[in-house]
Design an enzyme around this catalytic site. Structure first.
Site, mmCIF file in Angstrom:
data_model
loop_
_atom_site.group_PDB
_atom_site.id
_atom_site.type_symbol
_atom_site.label_atom_id
_atom_site.label_comp_id
_atom_site.label_asym_id
_atom_site.label_seq_id
_atom_site.Cartn_x
_atom_site.Cartn_y
_atom_site.Cartn_z
ATOM 1 N N ASN A 111 0.615 5.240 14.589
ATOM 2 C CA ASN A 111 0.157 5.024 13.658
ATOM 3 C C ASN A 111 -0.446 4.040 13.836
ATOM 4 O O ASN A 111 -1.816 4.508 13.138
ATOM 5 C CB ASN A 111 1.496 4.405 12.547
ATOM 6 N N ASP A 123 11.760 4.637 8.424
ATOM 7 C CA ASP A 123 10.040 5.014 9.580
ATOM 8 C C ASP A 123 10.082 4.289 11.399
ATOM 9 O O ASP A 123 10.027 4.888 11.568
ATOM 10 C CB ASP A 123 8.690 4.629 8.609
ATOM 11 N N ARG A 166 10.875 5.003 16.719
ATOM 12 C CA ARG A 166 11.685 4.349 17.985
ATOM 13 C C ARG A 166 12.062 5.522 18.560
ATOM 14 O O ARG A 166 12.251 5.867 19.678
ATOM 15 C CB ARG A 166 12.834 3.626 17.718
ATOM 16 N N PHE A 169 -2.989 0.986 4.956
ATOM 17 C CA PHE A 169 -3.246 1.810 3.646
ATOM 18 C C PHE A 169 -2.674 0.350 2.830
ATOM 19 O O PHE A 169 -3.451 0.162 1.864
ATOM 20 C CB PHE A 169 -1.802 3.037 3.407
ATOM 21 N N ARG A 229 -5.426 -20.698 10.986
ATOM 22 C CA ARG A 229 -6.604 -20.311 11.268
ATOM 23 C C ARG A 229 -7.006 -18.999 11.494
ATOM 24 O O ARG A 229 -5.914 -18.100 12.158
ATOM 25 C CB ARG A 229 -6.684 -20.296 12.946
ATOM 26 N N ASP A 275 -8.503 -12.370 9.052
ATOM 27 C CA ASP A 275 -7.000 -12.428 9.472
ATOM 28 C C ASP A 275 -6.533 -11.285 10.953
ATOM 29 O O ASP A 275 -5.625 -10.983 11.165
ATOM 30 C CB ASP A 275 -6.073 -11.995 8.995
ATOM 31 N N THR A 324 -1.273 6.229 5.632
ATOM 32 C CA THR A 324 0.067 5.440 5.048
ATOM 33 C C THR A 324 0.639 4.447 5.198
ATOM 34 O O THR A 324 1.707 4.507 4.742
ATOM 35 C CB THR A 324 0.729 6.728 4.611
#
Length: 289
Positions: A138, A64, A69, A183, A149, A168, A179
């Site tokens: 995506n 993928d 690219r 996902f 942190r 995060d 996906t």
């Protein structure tokens, strides 16, 4: 005199991919098609790739990441991309390595359909008014820069604040990206013909931090609060980055430029999902192993 029919070949650089590229290029010649490699392409004054006349499709050999690219190279040209998987799951890939010969024969006959996938346009506006624009097929993700942190984000939809929490990061994805990173972060799988935007928090410290799915005309907004003083980074498809200093606002909306994928193996997305993830379906309608 008609222009030669060309196929853009984009491949990974490992030995297996280079061997597959040699086979692919040989079969293209057998069918009267001309192979054009990524390194043969020129760029225009704005740095964008310029495809020569006659390029009908881009064939990608790899996983993928290599397909993403190739999508960057042909975006805005209307040239569809077809992936031949040499990686692991390869969810964007259409075929496996053993099907190179069949793929070339179908391309020569123009025996494929073109599917247009929704993208997202991304705007990062810093506190001083500086703007950075990019895109993704995506996902766009806002992620913390310092592992020790959290970052504190305020999220909103369509100009209305929704919630503030430490986390995060956050993933803002298309159905195609449902996906991928979304996902892995616990987001839902969304069929690619559903036009929608996904918002998936990453390790959020909040009672209400569920993945959200909104309509295609909605705008997702993320603000990096200044009070922690922590920077973040915007990643698009894991390939393009934009620094996000404290006080910045990120806006994600449906992209103006969809991406074209060539489909040589028509069939429902359900079948692709079962095949790629090796899902057990024994017992469906009385089936047996």
């Amino acid at each position: 005199m008609p222009s030669p029919r060309r196929v853009l070949v984009v491949s990974h650089t490992h030995e297996r991919a280079l061997a597959a590229r040699a086979e692919l290029e040989g079969r293209l010649v057998e069918h009267g098609l001309s192979a054009l490699r990524e390194e043969d392409l020129d760029t225009g004054p704005d740095g964008a790739v310029v495809l020569p006349e006659g390029v009908e499709v881009a064939v990608v050999l790899g996983g993928d990441g290599t397909i993403l690219r190739a999508v960057e190279l042909v975006r805005g040209t209307g040239v569809p991309v077809v992936g031949i998987n040499l990686g692991h799951v390869g969810f964007l890939a259409e075929l496996d390595e053993s099907e190179i010969g069949d793929a070339v024969a179908q391309i020569a006959r123009r025996d494929y359909t073109v599917e247009h996938r929704m993208t997202v346009d991304v705007l990062v506006r810093t506190a001083d008014g500086t703007e950075h624009r990019t895109w993704a097929i995506n996902e766009a993700s806002v992620e913390k820069d310092r592992p020790e942190r959290m970052i504190e984000l305020a999220i909103g939809v369509d100009g209305r604040g929704l919630e503030t929490f430490g986390c995060d990061g956050i993933v803002l994805a298309t159905p195609t990206g449902s996906t991928a990173y979304a996902f892995s972060a616990g987001g839902p799988v969304v069929w690619p013909d559903v036009e929608a935007l996904l918002l998936v928090p990453l390790s959020a410290h909040a009672l209400f931090a569920r993945p959200l799915v909104v309509g295609p005309d909605s705008v997702l907004e993320v603000e990096l609060l200044e009070r922690t003083g922590t920077w973040a980074t915007m990643w698009c498809d894991g390939r393009r980055t934009v620094p996000v200093p404290p006080g910045s606002r990120v806006e994600v909306r449906r992209g103006a430029e969809p991406v074209a994928l060539a489909r040589l193996r028509p069939g429902p997305f359900t079948s692709r999902l079962v095949r790629k993830f090796a899902l057990p379906v024994v017992g469906w309608r009385g089936s047996r192993p």
